[in-house]
Enzyme design. Structure first.
Site, PDB file in Angstrom:
ATOM      1  N   HIS A 108      36.756   9.028  11.287  1.00 47.25           N
ATOM      2  CA  HIS A 108      35.880   9.982  11.981  1.00 47.25           C
ATOM      3  C   HIS A 108      36.305  11.427  11.774  1.00 47.25           C
ATOM      4  CE1 HIS A 108      33.814   6.679  13.837  1.00 47.25           C
ATOM      5  NE2 HIS A 108      34.927   6.220  14.368  1.00 47.25           N
TER       6      HIS A 108
ATOM      7  N   ASP B 122      42.771  12.977  16.339  1.00 47.60           N
ATOM      8  CA  ASP B 122      43.755  13.936  16.835  1.00 47.60           C
ATOM      9  C   ASP B 122      44.675  14.499  15.756  1.00 47.60           C
ATOM     10  OD1 ASP B 122      45.470  11.729  16.396  1.00 47.60           O
ATOM     11  OD2 ASP B 122      45.407  11.174  18.521  1.00 47.60           O
TER      12      ASP B 122
END
Length: 113
Positions: free
Chosen positions: A65, A50
């Site tokens: 990631h 995020d």
């Protein structure tokens, strides 16, 4: 999974991005950032995509990631930063036996966060 089923991965990446759109870092992110003022070697190792640790102001972040907003071509390495995926249609869409997903504007390679 991204290489073998990019359309499925992008479906879920788009859902995650839409859910995070408008959200912001919380007190936990800010507390971790504040630790940098008190200790020399504070690193954030996160699986979250995020980008909230960066928004909070942490400077040493390892995003395992990636980040939803920083896209990179898996073929040529070209990097793009996007505010959100609401306008992802400006990217040339690729379609093959693996479905529809965003492609690199330079080489048509598969994009990933």
């Amino acid at each position: 999974m991204l290489q073998s089923r990019p359309a499925m991965c992008w479906k879920y990446l788009a859902q995650i991005e839409e859910s995070c759109r408008g959200a912001d870092c919380n007190d936990g992110h800010l507390a971790i950032k504040d630790l940098e003022r008190h200790f020399d070697e504070v690193w954030v190792l996160t699986q979250n995509i995020d980008g909230f640790h960066a928004r909070a102001g942490s400077s040493r972040i390892i995003e395992i990631h990636g980040d939803l907003h920083h896209l990179q071509c898996t073929r040529c390495g070209d990097k793009q930063t996007v505010k959100d995926y609401g306008h992802l249609t400006y990217l040339k869409q690729g379609e093959d036996d693996r479905g529809v997903y965003p492609r690199c504007t330079k080489c048509e390679g598969l994009l990933r966060p």
